[in-house]
Design a protein around this motif. Structure first.
Motif, PDB file in Angstrom:
ATOM      1  N   TYR A 188      -8.318  -6.748   7.227  1.00  0.00           N
ATOM      2  CA  TYR A 188      -7.868  -7.839   6.369  1.00  0.00           C
ATOM      3  C   TYR A 188      -7.824  -7.383   4.922  1.00  0.00           C
ATOM      4  CZ  TYR A 188      -8.362 -11.027  10.296  1.00  0.00           C
ATOM      5  OH  TYR A 188      -8.214 -11.656  11.500  1.00  0.00           O
ATOM      6  N   VAL A 189      -6.656  -7.559   4.320  1.00  0.00           N
ATOM      7  CA  VAL A 189      -6.466  -7.155   2.929  1.00  0.00           C
ATOM      8  C   VAL A 189      -5.493  -8.139   2.275  1.00  0.00           C
ATOM      9  CG1 VAL A 189      -4.532  -5.588   3.451  1.00  0.00           C
ATOM     10  CG2 VAL A 189      -5.999  -5.112   1.481  1.00  0.00           C
ATOM     11  N   GLN A 190      -5.630  -8.336   0.987  1.00  0.00           N
ATOM     12  CA  GLN A 190      -4.647  -9.169   0.290  1.00  0.00           C
ATOM     13  C   GLN A 190      -3.325  -8.410   0.200  1.00  0.00           C
ATOM     14  OE1 GLN A 190      -4.888 -12.419  -1.080  1.00  0.00           O
ATOM     15  NE2 GLN A 190      -6.822 -12.531   0.078  1.00  0.00           N
ATOM     16  N   ARG A 191      -2.248  -9.140   0.405  1.00  0.00           N
ATOM     17  CA  ARG A 191      -0.918  -8.520   0.331  1.00  0.00           C
ATOM     18  C   ARG A 191      -0.718  -7.843  -1.041  1.00  0.00           C
ATOM     19  NH1 ARG A 191       3.171 -10.062   3.486  1.00  0.00           N
ATOM     20  NH2 ARG A 191       2.157 -12.065   3.840  1.00  0.00           N
ATOM     21  N   ALA A 192      -1.190  -8.526  -2.097  1.00  0.00           N
ATOM     22  CA  ALA A 192      -1.033  -7.974  -3.447  1.00  0.00           C
ATOM     23  C   ALA A 192      -1.762  -6.643  -3.591  1.00  0.00           C
ATOM     24  CB  ALA A 192      -1.565  -8.972  -4.483  1.00  0.00           C
ATOM     25  N   GLU A 193      -2.853  -6.481  -2.850  1.00  0.00           N
ATOM     26  CA  GLU A 193      -3.610  -5.242  -2.946  1.00  0.00           C
ATOM     27  C   GLU A 193      -2.885  -4.106  -2.220  1.00  0.00           C
ATOM     28  OE1 GLU A 193      -6.076  -4.749  -4.784  1.00  0.00           O
ATOM     29  OE2 GLU A 193      -6.719  -2.751  -4.156  1.00  0.00           O
ATOM     30  N   ARG A 194      -2.341  -4.401  -1.072  1.00  0.00           N
ATOM     31  CA  ARG A 194      -1.617  -3.357  -0.340  1.00  0.00           C
ATOM     32  C   ARG A 194      -0.392  -2.914  -1.134  1.00  0.00           C
ATOM     33  NH1 ARG A 194       0.638  -3.717   5.764  1.00  0.00           N
ATOM     34  NH2 ARG A 194       0.703  -1.483   6.252  1.00  0.00           N
ATOM     35  N   GLU A 195       0.236  -3.883  -1.804  1.00  0.00           N
ATOM     36  CA  GLU A 195       1.373  -3.508  -2.641  1.00  0.00           C
ATOM     37  C   GLU A 195       0.921  -2.643  -3.814  1.00  0.00           C
ATOM     38  OE1 GLU A 195       3.396  -7.162  -3.595  1.00  0.00           O
ATOM     39  OE2 GLU A 195       4.131  -7.353  -1.529  1.00  0.00           O
ATOM     40  N   ALA A 196      -0.178  -3.015  -4.438  1.00  0.00           N
ATOM     41  CA  ALA A 196      -0.684  -2.231  -5.576  1.00  0.00           C
ATOM     42  C   ALA A 196      -1.009  -0.808  -5.144  1.00  0.00           C
ATOM     43  CB  ALA A 196      -1.917  -2.903  -6.166  1.00  0.00           C
ATOM     44  N   ALA A 197      -1.519  -0.677  -3.925  1.00  0.00           N
ATOM     45  CA  ALA A 197      -1.952   0.632  -3.432  1.00  0.00           C
ATOM     46  C   ALA A 197      -0.791   1.580  -3.193  1.00  0.00           C
ATOM     47  CB  ALA A 197      -2.765   0.458  -2.154  1.00  0.00           C
ATOM     48  N   ARG A 198       0.431   1.065  -3.255  1.00  0.00           N
ATOM     49  CA  ARG A 198       1.609   1.937  -3.108  1.00  0.00           C
ATOM     50  C   ARG A 198       1.969   2.616  -4.418  1.00  0.00           C
ATOM     51  NH1 ARG A 198       3.629  -2.646   0.356  1.00  0.00           N
ATOM     52  NH2 ARG A 198       3.100  -2.005   2.470  1.00  0.00           N
ATOM     53  N   GLU A 199       1.353   2.180  -5.505  1.00  0.00           N
ATOM     54  CA  GLU A 199       1.637   2.804  -6.813  1.00  0.00           C
ATOM     55  C   GLU A 199       1.006   4.195  -6.867  1.00  0.00           C
ATOM     56  OE1 GLU A 199       3.483   1.524  -9.391  1.00  0.00           O
ATOM     57  OE2 GLU A 199       4.009  -0.022  -7.927  1.00  0.00           O
ATOM     58  N   PRO A 200       1.693   5.159  -7.476  1.00  0.00           N
ATOM     59  CA  PRO A 200       1.143   6.513  -7.573  1.00  0.00           C
ATOM     60  C   PRO A 200      -0.201   6.510  -8.290  1.00  0.00           C
ATOM     61  CG  PRO A 200       3.440   6.453  -8.311  1.00  0.00           C
ATOM     62  CD  PRO A 200       3.012   5.029  -8.090  1.00  0.00           C
ATOM     63  N   GLY A 201      -1.135   7.277  -7.751  1.00  0.00           N
ATOM     64  CA  GLY A 201      -2.429   7.442  -8.404  1.00  0.00           C
ATOM     65  C   GLY A 201      -3.430   6.341  -8.135  1.00  0.00           C
ATOM     66  N   TYR A 202      -3.026   5.325  -7.360  1.00  0.00           N
ATOM     67  CA  TYR A 202      -3.920   4.189  -7.138  1.00  0.00           C
ATOM     68  C   TYR A 202      -5.045   4.530  -6.170  1.00  0.00           C
ATOM     69  CZ  TYR A 202      -5.280  -0.672  -6.363  1.00  0.00           C
ATOM     70  OH  TYR A 202      -5.977  -1.848  -6.295  1.00  0.00           O
ATOM     71  N   THR A 203      -4.682   5.245  -5.108  1.00  0.00           N
ATOM     72  CA  THR A 203      -5.627   5.544  -4.042  1.00  0.00           C
ATOM     73  C   THR A 203      -5.119   6.794  -3.330  1.00  0.00           C
ATOM     74  OG1 THR A 203      -6.849   4.549  -2.174  1.00  0.00           O
ATOM     75  CG2 THR A 203      -4.478   4.092  -2.288  1.00  0.00           C
ATOM     76  N   ILE A 204      -5.693   7.122  -2.180  1.00  0.00           N
ATOM     77  CA  ILE A 204      -5.153   8.211  -1.370  1.00  0.00           C
ATOM     78  C   ILE A 204      -4.253   7.555  -0.320  1.00  0.00           C
ATOM     79  CG2 ILE A 204      -5.711  10.234   0.026  1.00  0.00           C
ATOM     80  CD1 ILE A 204      -6.933  10.317  -2.806  1.00  0.00           C
ATOM     81  N   PRO A 205      -2.929   7.645  -0.492  1.00  0.00           N
ATOM     82  CA  PRO A 205      -2.033   6.822   0.346  1.00  0.00           C
ATOM     83  C   PRO A 205      -2.258   6.994   1.844  1.00  0.00           C
ATOM     84  CG  PRO A 205      -0.801   7.903  -1.417  1.00  0.00           C
ATOM     85  CD  PRO A 205      -2.197   8.456  -1.472  1.00  0.00           C
ATOM     86  N   GLU A 206      -2.535   8.243   2.276  1.00  0.00           N
ATOM     87  CA  GLU A 206      -2.678   8.441   3.725  1.00  0.00           C
ATOM     88  C   GLU A 206      -4.012   7.938   4.258  1.00  0.00           C
ATOM     89  OE1 GLU A 206      -1.839  10.601   1.412  1.00  0.00           O
ATOM     90  OE2 GLU A 206      -2.925  12.498   1.619  1.00  0.00           O
ATOM     91  N   TRP A 207      -4.909   7.544   3.378  1.00  0.00           N
ATOM     92  CA  TRP A 207      -6.145   6.888   3.827  1.00  0.00           C
ATOM     93  C   TRP A 207      -5.912   5.403   4.085  1.00  0.00           C
ATOM     94  CZ3 TRP A 207     -10.740   8.928   0.313  1.00  0.00           C
ATOM     95  CH2 TRP A 207     -10.821  10.328   0.455  1.00  0.00           C
ATOM     96  N   VAL A 208      -4.814   4.883   3.520  1.00  0.00           N
ATOM     97  CA  VAL A 208      -4.470   3.470   3.710  1.00  0.00           C
ATOM     98  C   VAL A 208      -3.465   3.323   4.844  1.00  0.00           C
ATOM     99  CG1 VAL A 208      -3.442   1.432   2.632  1.00  0.00           C
ATOM    100  CG2 VAL A 208      -4.931   2.929   1.277  1.00  0.00           C
ATOM    101  N   GLU A 209      -2.406   4.117   4.765  1.00  0.00           N
ATOM    102  CA  GLU A 209      -1.327   4.013   5.751  1.00  0.00           C
ATOM    103  C   GLU A 209      -1.465   5.173   6.733  1.00  0.00           C
ATOM    104  OE1 GLU A 209       0.336   1.302   5.630  1.00  0.00           O
ATOM    105  OE2 GLU A 209      -0.191   0.691   3.589  1.00  0.00           O
ATOM    106  N   PHE A 210      -1.913   4.878   7.935  1.00  0.00           N
ATOM    107  CA  PHE A 210      -2.152   5.922   8.935  1.00  0.00           C
ATOM    108  C   PHE A 210      -1.711   5.390  10.298  1.00  0.00           C
ATOM    109  CE2 PHE A 210      -5.869   3.315   8.216  1.00  0.00           C
ATOM    110  CZ  PHE A 210      -6.255   2.941   9.491  1.00  0.00           C
ATOM    111  N   HIS A 211      -1.581   6.302  11.231  1.00  0.00           N
ATOM    112  CA  HIS A 211      -1.120   5.910  12.560  1.00  0.00           C
ATOM    113  C   HIS A 211      -2.112   4.933  13.196  1.00  0.00           C
ATOM    114  CE1 HIS A 211       1.095   6.199  16.274  1.00  0.00           C
ATOM    115  NE2 HIS A 211      -0.040   6.359  16.919  1.00  0.00           N
TER     116      HIS A 211
END
Ligand SMILES: [Zn+2]
Length: 193
Positions: free
Chosen positions: A90-113
Motif C-alpha cells: 500500500y502506497v499513496q499514488r502521489a508517492e509512487r509518482e514522485a518516486a519516478r523522478e530522477p534521484g528520488y530513490t533506487i527505481p528498481e527497488w520500487v518497480e520490480f517483477h
C-alpha cells in the motif's frame, strides 16, 4: 491488539553528518496477519555506500507477512520491497509518482517483477482497525499508519520528523488525533501520551 503489537525492528544504520542514524521498520501483529510498515534495505549501491555508508540487517526483516505499507519510497524505507513480490504493498499514488523522478530513490527497488502496489488517494482502511493517513511534507505522498488498539491509538509516523524535537511542528495532524503512542522510523524510543 495491544500497544506491544506494534513494534520496531532495527534494520539499518546510515551515517548522517558523521553520526550513525538507526533506521527501523515497524511490525503490526494484526490478528488477520502480520503487517509490515516499510521494509528497510536488503542491499546497497556504490552511490548509496558513498553518501550514507549504510550498515544493513536484512536478516531481521520479517518474511511471514500478509501485507506491506510504505510510508514513502526513499531507499531506506522500500529497499526490502523486493522480498514481497505478489503481496499487496500500500502506497499513496502521489508517492509512487514522485518516486519516478530522477534521484528520488533506487527505481528498481520500487518497480520490480511481481510488485503489486495498491495505490491510495488519501485516507484509507487497509485492515480492521488499521488505516493510513496522508502526512505529506517529508515527501509528497508520505503517509502514516494508524492502529486502533485496546490501549489507544498507535501511529507509525515514518519520517514525518527525523527526531522528536522536530515532531511538534511537523506532526500536528497526528497530534490532533491524541494518540497513545507514536513511532518514528529513525528514533529508537516511541513517544507516549
Ligand atoms: Zn525519508
Amino acid at each position: 491488539m495491544r500497544l506491544a503489537d506494534v513494534r520496531p525492528v532495527h534494520v539499518a544504520d546510515v551515517v548522517v553528518e558523521g553520526e550513525p542514524w538507526p533506521g527501523h521498520l515497524h511490525v503490526i501483529e494484526h490478528p488477520d496477519g502480520r503487517i509490515l510498515v516499510d521494509t528497510g534495505m536488503i542491499d546497497s549501491t556504490p552511490e548509496l555506500d558513498e553518501e550514507w555508508r549504510p550498515r544493513i540487517y536484512p536478516e531481521r526483516i520479517p518474511r511471514d507477512v500478509s501485507l506491506v505499507v510504505n510510508t514513502h519510497l526513499h531507499f531506506d524505507h522500500c529497499g526490502g520491497n523486493r522480498l514481497f513480490a505478489g503481496l499487496p504493498i500500500y502506497v499513496q499514488r502521489a508517492e509512487r509518482e514522485a518516486a519516478r523522478e530522477p534521484g528520488y530513490t533506487i527505481p528498481e527497488w520500487v518497480e520490480f517483477h511481481g510488485a503489486r502496489y495498491v495505490e491510495l488517494d488519501g485516507e484509507a482502511g487497509i485492515a480492521p482497525g488499521v488505516r493510513v493517513l496522508p502526512t505529506p511534507g517529508h515527501t509528497p505522498g508520505h503517509q502514516s499508519v494508524l492502529v486502533e488498539t485496546e490501549d489507544g491509538l498507535v501511529v507509525v509516523a515514518g519520517d514525518v520528523a527525523y527526531r522528536w524535537g522536530d515532531f511538534d511542528v511537523a506532526g500536528g495532524a497526528i497530534l490532533d488525533l491524541e494518540p497513545r503512542r507514536i513511532w518514528l522510523a529513525h528514533e529508537t524510543e516511541p513517544r507516549d501520551a
